[in-house]
Design an enzyme around this catalytic site. Structure first.
Site, short mmCIF file in Angstrom:
data_model
loop_
_atom_site.label_atom_id
_atom_site.label_comp_id
_atom_site.label_asym_id
_atom_site.label_seq_id
_atom_site.Cartn_x
_atom_site.Cartn_y
_atom_site.Cartn_z
N GLU A 294 0.79 -1.24 0.00
CA GLU A 294 0.00 0.00 0.00
C GLU A 294 0.82 1.29 0.00
O GLU A 294 0.47 2.23 0.70
CB GLU A 294 -0.90 -0.03 1.23
CG GLU A 294 -0.16 0.01 2.60
CD GLU A 294 0.20 -1.34 3.18
OE1 GLU A 294 0.32 -2.32 2.41
OE2 GLU A 294 0.39 -1.41 4.41
N HIS A 318 -8.40 -3.60 -0.86
CA HIS A 318 -7.61 -3.74 0.35
C HIS A 318 -6.49 -2.68 0.41
O HIS A 318 -6.37 -1.95 1.40
CB HIS A 318 -7.02 -5.16 0.40
CG HIS A 318 -6.14 -5.41 1.58
ND1 HIS A 318 -6.59 -6.04 2.73
CD2 HIS A 318 -4.85 -5.12 1.80
CE1 HIS A 318 -5.61 -6.11 3.60
NE2 HIS A 318 -4.52 -5.56 3.06
N HIS A 322 -5.95 0.80 2.96
CA HIS A 322 -4.77 1.18 3.75
C HIS A 322 -4.51 2.69 3.71
O HIS A 322 -3.78 3.20 4.56
CB HIS A 322 -3.53 0.47 3.23
CG HIS A 322 -3.29 -0.90 3.82
ND1 HIS A 322 -3.14 -1.12 5.18
CD2 HIS A 322 -3.15 -2.11 3.23
CE1 HIS A 322 -2.91 -2.41 5.39
NE2 HIS A 322 -2.92 -3.05 4.22
N GLU A 341 -3.63 -4.25 9.52
CA GLU A 341 -4.22 -5.23 8.59
C GLU A 341 -5.65 -5.63 8.95
O GLU A 341 -6.47 -5.83 8.07
CB GLU A 341 -3.32 -6.46 8.47
CG GLU A 341 -1.94 -6.16 7.86
CD GLU A 341 -1.98 -5.59 6.44
OE1 GLU A 341 -3.03 -5.70 5.78
OE2 GLU A 341 -0.96 -5.00 6.00
N ASP A 400 9.12 -10.69 9.93
CA ASP A 400 8.83 -11.51 8.75
C ASP A 400 8.44 -12.93 9.17
O ASP A 400 7.63 -13.58 8.50
CB ASP A 400 10.03 -11.58 7.79
CG ASP A 400 10.06 -10.42 6.81
OD1 ASP A 400 8.98 -9.94 6.41
OD2 ASP A 400 11.17 -9.99 6.44
N TYR A 408 -4.56 -10.35 10.15
CA TYR A 408 -5.59 -9.97 9.20
C TYR A 408 -6.96 -10.45 9.66
O TYR A 408 -7.91 -9.69 9.78
CB TYR A 408 -5.32 -10.60 7.81
CG TYR A 408 -4.13 -10.07 7.08
CD1 TYR A 408 -2.84 -10.41 7.47
CD2 TYR A 408 -4.28 -9.22 5.99
CE1 TYR A 408 -1.74 -9.92 6.77
CE2 TYR A 408 -3.18 -8.73 5.29
CZ TYR A 408 -1.91 -9.09 5.70
OH TYR A 408 -0.84 -8.61 5.01
N1 BES Z 1 0.83 -4.52 3.76
C1 BES Z 1 0.52 -5.78 3.18
C2 BES Z 1 1.71 -6.48 2.59
C3 BES Z 1 2.82 -6.75 3.57
C4 BES Z 1 2.54 -7.14 4.86
C5 BES Z 1 4.11 -6.63 3.17
C6 BES Z 1 3.60 -7.38 5.74
C7 BES Z 1 5.14 -6.88 4.05
C8 BES Z 1 4.88 -7.26 5.34
C9 BES Z 1 -0.56 -5.66 2.10
O1 BES Z 1 -1.50 -4.67 2.36
C10 BES Z 1 -1.32 -6.95 2.07
O2 BES Z 1 -1.89 -7.27 3.07
N2 BES Z 1 -1.33 -7.65 0.95
C11 BES Z 1 -2.04 -8.89 0.81
C12 BES Z 1 -3.29 -8.67 0.01
C13 BES Z 1 -4.55 -8.82 0.68
C14 BES Z 1 -5.77 -8.62 -0.14
C15 BES Z 1 -4.75 -9.44 1.98
C16 BES Z 1 -1.17 -9.86 0.05
O3 BES Z 1 -0.05 -9.49 -0.31
O4 BES Z 1 -1.59 -10.98 -0.16
ZN ZN Z 2 -2.76 -5.12 3.95
#
Ligand code: BES
Ligand code: ZN
Length: 646
Positions: A294, A318, A322, A341, A400, A408
């Site tokens: 995001e 999504h 953000h 999240e 990580d 989420y």
């Molecule tokens: N912010 C996240 C991606 C992220 C989280 C990157 C933690 C690094 C560390 C992004 O908003 C996200 O949640 N992406 C999801 C998509 C979603 C629709 C749940 C993904 O990448 O699958």
């Molecule tokens: Zn997200």
């Protein structure tokens, strides 16, 4: 720690909740971030200026970052985060000062200690000259062959959660925010997380262009980004452009032009007007490790969204959401990641509801609940600790490693359950506006969230006290399950049940009992639920797909439901493979192996390798060896851990 002074920081908590939280409440708000080496809490960061040049031939960035800082306390030094950076010079108020890069300690990197002390409140300018190295985990440099068009190199960054420190030296914590200026020289079109101010020729170098961007809204380091490559843009709405490599851009435009502006308007009506002016999307090459990221003004997204059927746009809903949850109102540390999240999934599903109805919101929530169950089930003993809502990273564990569906979906379910408890949307909506207005431009922790909730529903504290906060906040495993409307999933469940029951009791009639029309009306999400449900029967009441009957059923299903084996939608392709591997259909192993060379999104790559490893370790290792250099550094590191190679 005196509980009296602490509870006075949380004047709205009920006595019951205050008692439950007593041993957790921090002395200052938000809670100190354990995932940074920096002494950020001594400063107010007013402005950051990143001035860099992209050197594709050396695969490095070279330049400087300048921080304008108010010093709030007396300090012995300034400590910044760095990771695999080559620090060349540190300059305070125009004068070089000594510095030291401490040895690396995983996973937080190398503290950069700058020799500057003061005991008076003051404002200083700190400039650090540096270069990146080939070890920097935030940056992925693609050779022309690794891009879709295959002609030019490509660079992109991914900083969340704690990789910004390998992009530029910084206070790498979401607790501290500033406005940003970016000045970037590159031979190729460059996008960053801000508004473009100017794009001019670099008089010093013939092919090079100087891009200037400004992000006027204060943001944390993890939201900074860069992408540089062969990029062009096409409009997808009055305030939105989609960028991608040239050969792909028309498909990207088709995928998003119908929904993007609608999403923005629905989100605005739920929270308040969009503050960032432009909402653009960049579709990256295959190696993009996430579905979406995001970055303000410039959502990054995986090319797996471009399926030609506009069925993956909820990822855009999504990332757009953000813009309020995460980008304006930010988790103070990744221990409170659910505030980013969980709130975002909640808003995403409210957007879905406004456009497709309440049943569609419940459908999406049920899919999320199944993901939550699966993800908690799949956690080994050592990672069960990451299934709590508030995470504990104080032992310097790697955010990580803590990453999962839990923040989420547990986060979503917490907010959804509160909505139900408080009497439904009409009673909860005013709180949404209040919360986002109160904390915009700030970072907070769960305790501030709770205090704000109890403050807002001052007359309903007894009702809020009926909530099982201990379980929701601190217990590993599943939370209490809210009541969902199952109408849209029931169709998928009953078709799956019919397959399983006929497969076990009457396999001769499989052929005549099922038809392509069974799944004709299914969208990709319903197909996903159907396929997941088939897999979930494995091992229950002695049923297995890995049997004579099971193989026969899969063979017939492959023929009758040919849209699955030919699908271009990664969500469907992945789940179809999962069913085939569950049934140990050997001819599918090399196909999965090949597919793993065409996707970079960790959501598919990681479980894909885990599945392949379970049925054929040799093939899994061989496949990883073949493709590992095409994956993003974060993805590569995680798959290595998953395969037990480190
Ligand atoms: N912010 C996240 C991606 C992220 C989280 C990157 C933690 C690094 C560390 C992004 O908003 C996200 O949640 N992406 C999801 C998509 C979603 C629709 C749940 C993904 O990448 O699958
Ligand atoms: Zn997200």
């Amino acid at each position: 720690m005196s509980s009296i002074s602490q509870s006075s920081n949380y004047p709205n908590l009920s006595p019951k909740l205050a008692e439950l939280l007593a041993s957790h409440l921090p002395e200052s708000s938000p809670e100190r971030d354990p995932s940074t080496n920096s002494n950020y809490y001594n400063f107010n960061l007013k402005k950051s200026t990143l001035d860099i040049e992209v050197l594709f031939d050396k695969k490095i960035l070279i330049g400087s970052i300048t921080l304008e800082l108010d010093v709030l306390n007396s300090i012995d030094n300034i400590i910044l985060d760095s990771s695999y950076l080559n620090i060349k010079n540190t300059i305070v108020n125009g004068e070089s000062v000594d510095f030291k890069v401490e040895p690396r300690k995983e996973p937080l990197g190398s503290p950069l200690i700058i020799n500057y002390s003061t005991d008076k409140l003051s404002t200083i300018t700190l400039k650090i000259e540096y270069e990146t190295t080939d070890k920097c985990t935030a940056l992925q440099w693609l050779s022309p062959e690794q891009t879709d068009d295959g002609k030019l190199p490509y660079l992109f960054s991914q900083c969340e959660p704690i990789h910004a420190r390998s992009f530029f030296p910084c206070f790498d914590t979401p607790s501290i925010k500033s406005e940003y200026y970016y000045i970037v020289k590159s031979n190729l079109k460059t996008l960053m997380s801000g508004l473009l101010i100017s794009e001019t020729k670099n008089d010093n170098k013939s092919d090079s262009i100087i891009y200037k961007y400004h992000q006027p809204v204060p943001i944390p380091s993890y939201l900074c980004c860069i992408a540089s490559g062969s990029l062009i843009g096409k409009p997808i709405g009055p305030r939105s452009t989609v960028f991608s490599e040239p050969s792909f851009v028309d498909s990207c435009q088709y995928e998003f032009e119908k929904d993007t502006e609608n999403f923005i308007q629905v989100a605005e009506s739920l929270v308040f007007p969009y503050e960032w002016k432009k909402y653009d999307v960049l579709i990256l090459p295959t190696a993009m490790p996430f579905g979406g990221m995001e970055h303000p003004n410039c959502t990054f997204a995986t090319p797996t969204l471009i399926s030609g059927d506009r069925e993956n746009v909820d990822v855009i809903a999504h990332e757009l959401a953000h813009s309020w949850s995460g980008n304006l109102v930010t988790n103070g540390s990744f221990e409170h990641f659910w505030l980013n999240e969980g709130w975002t999934v909640y808003l995403e599903r409210r957007i879905v509801e406004k456009l497709h109805g309440e049943k569609a919101r419940h459908f999406s929530a049920i899919i999320g609940w199944t993901d939550l169950e699966n993800s908690i089930d799949a956690m080994g003993e050592s990672s069960k600790r990451y299934s709590t809502l508030i995470q504990n990273l104080k032992d310097k564990s790697d955010p990580d490693d803590a990453f999962s569906t839990v923040p989420y979906e547990k986060g979503f379910n917490l907010l959804f359950s509160l909505e139900l408890l408080l009497g439904g949307k009409q009673n909860f909506d005013p709180f949404i506006k209040h919360y986002f207005t109160k904390y915009k431009y700030q970072s907070l922790d769960t305790y501030q969230f709770l205090d704000t909730l109890y403050g807002f529903y001052d007359d309903k504290k007894d009702l809020l006290d009926t909530f099982d906060w201990q379980t929701w906040l601190y217990s590993p495993g599943l939370p209490p399950k809210p009541k969902f409307d199952t109408e849209l999933v029931d169709e998928c469940y009953s078709l799956a049940k019919k397959w399983v029951s006929i497969t076990s009791s009457n396999p001769e009639s499989l052929e005549k009992e099922f038809n392509p029309s069974d799944i004709e009306s299914f969208g990709s999400n319903q197909s996903g639920v159907f396929l997941d449900t088939l897999v979930s029967y494995e091992g229950k009441s002695n049923f297995t797909w890995n049997s004579k009957n099971g193989s026969l059923a899969i063979k017939i299903m492959t023929e009758k439901y040919s849209k699955y084996s030919t699908s271009q939608n990664a969500e469907v392709v992945f789940r179809w493979f999962r069913l085939l591997l569950t049934g140990r259909i050997q001819s599918s192993y090399p196909k999965l192996a090949d597919w793993l060379g065409t996707v970079g999104r960790m959501k598919f790559v990681r479980p894909g390798y885990v599945m392949l490893n379970q049925v054929d370790r040799e093939l899994a290792l061989k496949t990883f060896k073949k493709f590992e250099n095409g994956y993003h550094p974060i993805c590569k590191a995680m798959v290595k851990k998953d395969l037990g190679l480190v």
